[in-house]
Structures are given as structure tokens and as C-alpha cells.
Design a protein around this motif. Sequence first.
Motif, PDB file in Angstrom:
ATOM      1  N   VAL A 250       0.822  -1.213   0.000  1.00 32.26           N
ATOM      2  CA  VAL A 250       0.000   0.000   0.000  1.00 32.26           C
ATOM      3  C   VAL A 250       0.857   1.265   0.000  1.00 32.26           C
ATOM      4  O   VAL A 250       0.334   2.358   0.100  1.00 32.26           O
ATOM      5  N   ARG A 251       2.154   1.100  -0.145  1.00 31.90           N
ATOM      6  CA  ARG A 251       3.075   2.237  -0.255  1.00 31.90           C
ATOM      7  C   ARG A 251       3.727   2.208  -1.629  1.00 31.90           C
ATOM      8  O   ARG A 251       3.937   1.153  -2.223  1.00 31.90           O
ATOM      9  N   ASP A 252       4.048   3.362  -2.144  1.00 32.78           N
ATOM     10  CA  ASP A 252       4.727   3.485  -3.417  1.00 32.78           C
ATOM     11  C   ASP A 252       6.167   3.008  -3.260  1.00 32.78           C
ATOM     12  O   ASP A 252       6.889   3.464  -2.363  1.00 32.78           O
ATOM     13  N   LEU A 253       6.589   2.078  -4.108  1.00 30.97           N
ATOM     14  CA  LEU A 253       7.949   1.542  -4.033  1.00 30.97           C
ATOM     15  C   LEU A 253       9.016   2.623  -4.211  1.00 30.97           C
ATOM     16  O   LEU A 253      10.139   2.469  -3.742  1.00 30.97           O
ATOM     17  N   HIS A 254       8.665   3.707  -4.870  1.00 25.31           N
ATOM     18  CA  HIS A 254       9.621   4.800  -5.065  1.00 25.31           C
ATOM     19  C   HIS A 254       9.810   5.619  -3.790  1.00 25.31           C
ATOM     20  O   HIS A 254      10.794   6.336  -3.647  1.00 25.31           O
ATOM     21  N   ASN A 255       8.860   5.517  -2.866  1.00 26.38           N
ATOM     22  CA  ASN A 255       8.919   6.287  -1.618  1.00 26.38           C
ATOM     23  C   ASN A 255       9.172   5.412  -0.400  1.00 26.38           C
ATOM     24  O   ASN A 255       8.955   5.848   0.728  1.00 26.38           O
ATOM     25  N   LEU A 256       9.623   4.205  -0.629  1.00 24.66           N
ATOM     26  CA  LEU A 256       9.900   3.282   0.464  1.00 24.66           C
ATOM     27  C   LEU A 256      11.314   2.748   0.274  1.00 24.66           C
ATOM     28  O   LEU A 256      11.609   2.094  -0.722  1.00 24.66           O
ATOM     29  N   SER A 257      12.183   3.069   1.211  1.00 23.99           N
ATOM     30  CA  SER A 257      13.581   2.659   1.071  1.00 23.99           C
ATOM     31  C   SER A 257      13.845   1.371   1.840  1.00 23.99           C
ATOM     32  O   SER A 257      13.054   0.954   2.697  1.00 23.99           O
ATOM     33  N   LEU A 258      14.962   0.787   1.536  1.00 20.16           N
ATOM     34  CA  LEU A 258      15.399  -0.382   2.297  1.00 20.16           C
ATOM     35  C   LEU A 258      15.589  -0.006   3.763  1.00 20.16           C
ATOM     36  O   LEU A 258      15.283  -0.787   4.656  1.00 20.16           O
ATOM     37  N   GLN A 259      16.080   1.215   4.009  1.00 21.93           N
ATOM     38  CA  GLN A 259      16.261   1.669   5.390  1.00 21.93           C
ATOM     39  C   GLN A 259      14.925   1.733   6.117  1.00 21.93           C
ATOM     40  O   GLN A 259      14.839   1.416   7.298  1.00 21.93           O
ATOM     41  N   ASP A 260      13.858   2.145   5.420  1.00 23.74           N
ATOM     42  CA  ASP A 260      12.526   2.154   6.032  1.00 23.74           C
ATOM     43  C   ASP A 260      12.151   0.769   6.522  1.00 23.74           C
ATOM     44  O   ASP A 260      11.617   0.611   7.623  1.00 23.74           O
ATOM     45  N   LEU A 261      12.425  -0.245   5.696  1.00 28.61           N
ATOM     46  CA  LEU A 261      12.113  -1.620   6.099  1.00 28.61           C
ATOM     47  C   LEU A 261      12.973  -2.066   7.274  1.00 28.61           C
ATOM     48  O   LEU A 261      12.476  -2.692   8.214  1.00 28.61           O
TER      49      LEU A 261
ATOM     50  N   SER B 283      15.524   3.327  -2.876  1.00 29.19           N
ATOM     51  CA  SER B 283      14.116   2.930  -2.794  1.00 29.19           C
ATOM     52  C   SER B 283      13.988   1.478  -3.252  1.00 29.19           C
ATOM     53  O   SER B 283      14.864   0.956  -3.952  1.00 29.19           O
ATOM     54  N   LEU B 284      12.921   0.856  -2.852  1.00 34.30           N
ATOM     55  CA  LEU B 284      12.681  -0.527  -3.295  1.00 34.30           C
ATOM     56  C   LEU B 284      12.527  -0.575  -4.810  1.00 34.30           C
ATOM     57  O   LEU B 284      12.960  -1.535  -5.446  1.00 34.30           O
ATOM     58  N   ALA B 285      11.960   0.462  -5.383  1.00 37.88           N
ATOM     59  CA  ALA B 285      11.822   0.499  -6.841  1.00 37.88           C
ATOM     60  C   ALA B 285      13.189   0.453  -7.505  1.00 37.88           C
ATOM     61  O   ALA B 285      13.392  -0.283  -8.475  1.00 37.88           O
ATOM     62  N   GLU B 286      14.144   1.215  -6.970  1.00 35.81           N
ATOM     63  CA  GLU B 286      15.499   1.209  -7.529  1.00 35.81           C
ATOM     64  C   GLU B 286      16.137  -0.172  -7.415  1.00 35.81           C
ATOM     65  O   GLU B 286      16.829  -0.620  -8.331  1.00 35.81           O
ATOM     66  N   CYS B 287      15.896  -0.841  -6.315  1.00 29.38           N
ATOM     67  CA  CYS B 287      16.451  -2.189  -6.120  1.00 29.38           C
ATOM     68  C   CYS B 287      15.880  -3.164  -7.146  1.00 29.38           C
ATOM     69  O   CYS B 287      16.628  -3.935  -7.754  1.00 29.38           O
ATOM     70  N   PHE B 288      14.574  -3.114  -7.329  1.00 31.99           N
ATOM     71  CA  PHE B 288      13.947  -4.011  -8.299  1.00 31.99           C
ATOM     72  C   PHE B 288      14.387  -3.688  -9.723  1.00 31.99           C
ATOM     73  O   PHE B 288      14.614  -4.585 -10.529  1.00 31.99           O
ATOM     74  N   GLU B 289      14.501  -2.403 -10.036  1.00 32.62           N
ATOM     75  CA  GLU B 289      14.946  -2.006 -11.371  1.00 32.62           C
ATOM     76  C   GLU B 289      16.376  -2.469 -11.624  1.00 32.62           C
ATOM     77  O   GLU B 289      16.697  -2.947 -12.712  1.00 32.62           O
ATOM     78  N   ALA B 290      17.243  -2.348 -10.625  1.00 27.53           N
ATOM     79  CA  ALA B 290      18.635  -2.790 -10.758  1.00 27.53           C
ATOM     80  C   ALA B 290      18.694  -4.301 -10.941  1.00 27.53           C
ATOM     81  O   ALA B 290      19.453  -4.810 -11.772  1.00 27.53           O
ATOM     82  N   GLU B 291      17.868  -5.021 -10.202  1.00 25.64           N
ATOM     83  CA  GLU B 291      17.843  -6.484 -10.324  1.00 25.64           C
ATOM     84  C   GLU B 291      17.358  -6.891 -11.713  1.00 25.64           C
ATOM     85  O   GLU B 291      17.916  -7.792 -12.338  1.00 25.64           O
ATOM     86  N   GLU B 292      16.345  -6.218 -12.219  1.00 27.46           N
ATOM     87  CA  GLU B 292      15.825  -6.539 -13.551  1.00 27.46           C
ATOM     88  C   GLU B 292      16.872  -6.250 -14.619  1.00 27.46           C
ATOM     89  O   GLU B 292      17.061  -7.017 -15.559  1.00 27.46           O
ATOM     90  N   GLY B 293      17.600  -5.126 -14.460  1.00 28.85           N
ATOM     91  CA  GLY B 293      18.670  -4.801 -15.398  1.00 28.85           C
ATOM     92  C   GLY B 293      19.777  -5.840 -15.378  1.00 28.85           C
ATOM     93  O   GLY B 293      20.305  -6.229 -16.425  1.00 28.85           O
ATOM     94  N   LEU B 294      20.106  -6.337 -14.195  1.00 24.89           N
ATOM     95  CA  LEU B 294      21.129  -7.370 -14.067  1.00 24.89           C
ATOM     96  C   LEU B 294      20.674  -8.656 -14.748  1.00 24.89           C
ATOM     97  O   LEU B 294      21.446  -9.298 -15.456  1.00 24.89           O
ATOM     98  N   LYS B 295      19.420  -9.008 -14.577  1.00 24.63           N
ATOM     99  CA  LYS B 295      18.884 -10.213 -15.229  1.00 24.63           C
ATOM    100  C   LYS B 295      18.977 -10.086 -16.740  1.00 24.63           C
ATOM    101  O   LYS B 295      19.328 -11.040 -17.432  1.00 24.63           O
ATOM    102  N   GLN B 296      18.646  -8.904 -17.266  1.00 26.81           N
ATOM    103  CA  GLN B 296      18.719  -8.682 -18.705  1.00 26.81           C
ATOM    104  C   GLN B 296      20.158  -8.790 -19.202  1.00 26.81           C
ATOM    105  O   GLN B 296      20.421  -9.379 -20.252  1.00 26.81           O
ATOM    106  N   ASP B 297      21.112  -8.222 -18.445  1.00 24.78           N
ATOM    107  CA  ASP B 297      22.527  -8.303 -18.811  1.00 24.78           C
ATOM    108  C   ASP B 297      22.990  -9.750 -18.857  1.00 24.78           C
ATOM    109  O   ASP B 297      23.692 -10.171 -19.789  1.00 24.78           O
ATOM    110  N   LEU B 298      22.596 -10.513 -17.863  1.00 23.48           N
ATOM    111  CA  LEU B 298      22.997 -11.932 -17.820  1.00 23.48           C
ATOM    112  C   LEU B 298      22.367 -12.718 -18.958  1.00 23.48           C
ATOM    113  O   LEU B 298      23.001 -13.593 -19.538  1.00 23.48           O
TER     114      LEU B 298
END
Length: 105
Positions: free
Chosen positions: A25-36, A85-100
Motif C-alpha cells: 500500500v506504499r509506493d515503491l519509489h517512496n519506500l527505502s530499504l532503510q525504512d524496512l 528505494s525498493l523500486a530502484e532495487c527491483f529495477e537494478a535487479e531486472e537490469g542485471l537479469k537482462q545483462d545476464l
Amino acid sequence: MAEALLVLQNRNIIRSCGNDDFVLVRDLHNLSLQDLVDCLDIAQPLAGDFDSLPDIILEHFPKLETLKQRFAVIEDTNRKTLCQSLAECFEAEEGLKQDLKIRSN
């Protein structure tokens, strides 16, 4: 796990949909790993933690300064990483998957 889910629900980060299903219920762009980390009260080792240990324990650390320096590096890395942000983490992971995927073809 159930305890963590309850904390996240109480902090209005997720909501239960029943049948062990949850929605964010929170925007992934406004929720950081530190928040969690803060919500779940996860203790992170800090270099300064060694300063408050009793001498009897410190005697068992022959290279205390080296150990403190390593913890300082961990602390610095955590600070830099957890501000994402969690969005940045997911985007980075997706980019890594594409590179691999591209490299394997």
C-alpha cells in the motif's frame, strides 16, 4: 515471518487480502530499504559498538582496530545501499537479469 508481516501491516506498508495474500500500500519509489530495516528493528553492527564493550571482552580481540575498521566499511556500505528505494532495487535487479540473459545468448 508472520511477525514481520504483522509489523508491516501495522506500519501501513502492506495490507492483508486474506488467504495469506498481501498487497503493498506504499509506493515503491517512496519506500527505502532503510525504512524496512527501521520497521523490522533489524540491528546493524556499528564500529562504535566496540567502544562500549567491557575490557574483559575486548581483551579477546587482538586486532581490535582492524575489526573496527571493517565494521566501519560495512556501516558505510549499508548507509549507501539502504537509502535506495525498493523500486530502484527491483529495477537494478531486472537490469542485471537482462545483462545476464544477453551474455548467455
